[in-house]
Motif scaffolding. Structure first.
Motif, PDB file in Angstrom:
ATOM      1  N   PHE A  33       0.858  -1.191   0.000  1.00 42.79           N
ATOM      2  CA  PHE A  33       0.000   0.000   0.000  1.00 42.79           C
ATOM      3  C   PHE A  33       0.889   1.232   0.000  1.00 42.79           C
ATOM      4  O   PHE A  33       1.777   1.381   0.829  1.00 42.79           O
ATOM      5  N   ASN A  34       0.644   2.119  -0.945  1.00 40.03           N
ATOM      6  CA  ASN A  34       1.290   3.431  -0.976  1.00 40.03           C
ATOM      7  C   ASN A  34       0.204   4.429  -1.323  1.00 40.03           C
ATOM      8  O   ASN A  34      -0.389   4.355  -2.405  1.00 40.03           O
ATOM      9  N   SER A  35      -0.058   5.374  -0.438  1.00 42.03           N
ATOM     10  CA  SER A  35      -1.196   6.276  -0.615  1.00 42.03           C
ATOM     11  C   SER A  35      -1.096   7.119  -1.883  1.00 42.03           C
ATOM     12  O   SER A  35      -2.107   7.599  -2.375  1.00 42.03           O
ATOM     13  N   ASP A  36       0.095   7.269  -2.431  1.00 38.20           N
ATOM     14  CA  ASP A  36       0.246   8.060  -3.660  1.00 38.20           C
ATOM     15  C   ASP A  36      -0.345   7.381  -4.886  1.00 38.20           C
ATOM     16  O   ASP A  36      -0.863   8.038  -5.778  1.00 38.20           O
ATOM     17  N   ASN A  37      -0.247   6.049  -4.954  1.00 48.08           N
ATOM     18  CA  ASN A  37      -0.685   5.374  -6.181  1.00 48.08           C
ATOM     19  C   ASN A  37      -1.631   4.196  -5.954  1.00 48.08           C
ATOM     20  O   ASN A  37      -1.903   3.441  -6.881  1.00 48.08           O
ATOM     21  N   VAL A  38      -2.161   4.031  -4.752  1.00 46.55           N
ATOM     22  CA  VAL A  38      -2.979   2.857  -4.457  1.00 46.55           C
ATOM     23  C   VAL A  38      -4.243   2.808  -5.311  1.00 46.55           C
ATOM     24  O   VAL A  38      -4.660   1.734  -5.753  1.00 46.55           O
ATOM     25  N   MET A  39      -4.854   3.944  -5.570  1.00 47.15           N
ATOM     26  CA  MET A  39      -6.095   3.925  -6.349  1.00 47.15           C
ATOM     27  C   MET A  39      -5.834   3.705  -7.830  1.00 47.15           C
ATOM     28  O   MET A  39      -6.691   3.186  -8.538  1.00 47.15           O
ATOM     29  N   ALA A  40      -4.668   4.066  -8.299  1.00 42.65           N
ATOM     30  CA  ALA A  40      -4.331   3.808  -9.699  1.00 42.65           C
ATOM     31  C   ALA A  40      -4.121   2.316  -9.937  1.00 42.65           C
ATOM     32  O   ALA A  40      -4.461   1.793 -10.998  1.00 42.65           O
ATOM     33  N   GLU A  41      -3.559   1.640  -8.948  1.00 41.70           N
ATOM     34  CA  GLU A  41      -3.291   0.208  -9.088  1.00 41.70           C
ATOM     35  C   GLU A  41      -4.468  -0.636  -8.603  1.00 41.70           C
ATOM     36  O   GLU A  41      -4.804  -1.636  -9.201  1.00 41.70           O
ATOM     37  N   GLY A  42      -5.058  -0.274  -7.483  1.00 42.31           N
ATOM     38  CA  GLY A  42      -6.229  -0.972  -6.972  1.00 42.31           C
ATOM     39  C   GLY A  42      -5.934  -2.152  -6.068  1.00 42.31           C
ATOM     40  O   GLY A  42      -6.401  -2.187  -4.933  1.00 42.31           O
ATOM     41  N   TRP A  43      -5.188  -3.131  -6.537  1.00 41.93           N
ATOM     42  CA  TRP A  43      -4.985  -4.361  -5.771  1.00 41.93           C
ATOM     43  C   TRP A  43      -4.303  -4.148  -4.420  1.00 41.93           C
ATOM     44  O   TRP A  43      -4.594  -4.896  -3.491  1.00 41.93           O
ATOM     45  N   PRO A  44      -3.427  -3.145  -4.228  1.00 42.47           N
ATOM     46  CA  PRO A  44      -2.852  -2.986  -2.887  1.00 42.47           C
ATOM     47  C   PRO A  44      -3.874  -2.656  -1.793  1.00 42.47           C
ATOM     48  O   PRO A  44      -3.561  -2.783  -0.612  1.00 42.47           O
ATOM     49  N   LEU A  45      -5.095  -2.266  -2.192  1.00 46.37           N
ATOM     50  CA  LEU A  45      -6.149  -2.066  -1.191  1.00 46.37           C
ATOM     51  C   LEU A  45      -6.347  -3.339  -0.381  1.00 46.37           C
ATOM     52  O   LEU A  45      -6.705  -3.298   0.792  1.00 46.37           O
TER      53      LEU A  45
END
Length: 189
Positions: A33-45
């Motif tokens: 999880f990295n708050s900078d790019n988590v929504m762009a990738e999705g799966w780290p949620l």
């Protein structure tokens, strides 16, 4: 099939999945999880909760999960355990993404706070009123962590946010338990 739906099958499945991911350290940067790019990738949620800093970190999280599932085994089936882990993981991650700090993490501790809170709420609702003491102690611990107290074993300065976000997920877990998706759909009568 009935044997697979028992709590221990879900526990074994989750522990095996997490141990498998731990054996793949080359995947960890992609799953973190990295708050900078988590929504762009999705799966780290979700995936960030199933990888760990090292095997000691994994072992303590595995023991915590096993204790929660074994102590409150009457609350778990394989399906609900997996669903609860996924729901709590996603909710914890979304809360952490919303707060205005840059955060990178791995580990199951936030989700464990959510599962523990859920079990305590279930016990209280079923008449075990003394469980309020444990729930109040858990909430107090998280508040004290948010106010700045961090034991030596904490890794990272924002662990308190992870625990608080996980604890918040316990309320949603309690609200959603054993509900079917079809129950949420409005029907014309």
């Amino acid at each position: 099939m009935e044997r697979f739906n028992q709590y221990w099958a879900g526990l074994v499945l989750v522990l095996m999945f997490s141990a498998f991911l731990q054996l793949m350290p080359e995947w960890h940067p992609l799953l973190t999880f990295n708050s900078d790019n988590v929504m762009a990738e999705g799966w780290p949620l979700i995936t960030a909760h199933f990888i760990h800093l090292d095997w000691w970190h994994a072992l303590f999280n595995f023991i915590g999960l096993a204790l929660i599932v074994l102590i409150w085994r009457e609350f778990w089936t394989t399906r609900w355990l997996v669903n609860a882990l996924l729901i709590s993981g996603v909710l914890t991650s979304v809360v952490l993404w919303i707060i205005p700090i840059e955060l990178t993490f791995v580990g199951l501790s936030g989700v464990l706070h959510g599962l523990l809170g859920y079990c305590l709420i279930k016990d209280i609702r079923s008449g075990k009123k003394w469980m309020w003491l444990i729930l109040v102690a858990l909430v107090t611990k998280v508040i004290i962590e948010l106010l700045g107290w961090q034991p030596d074993h904490f890794v990272g300065e924002h662990v308190s946010y992870i625990h608080a976000a996980g604890l918040l997920s316990s309320l949603v877990l309690y609200k959603l338990e054993r509900r079917r998706l079809s129950d949420a759909v409005m029907r014309d009568e």
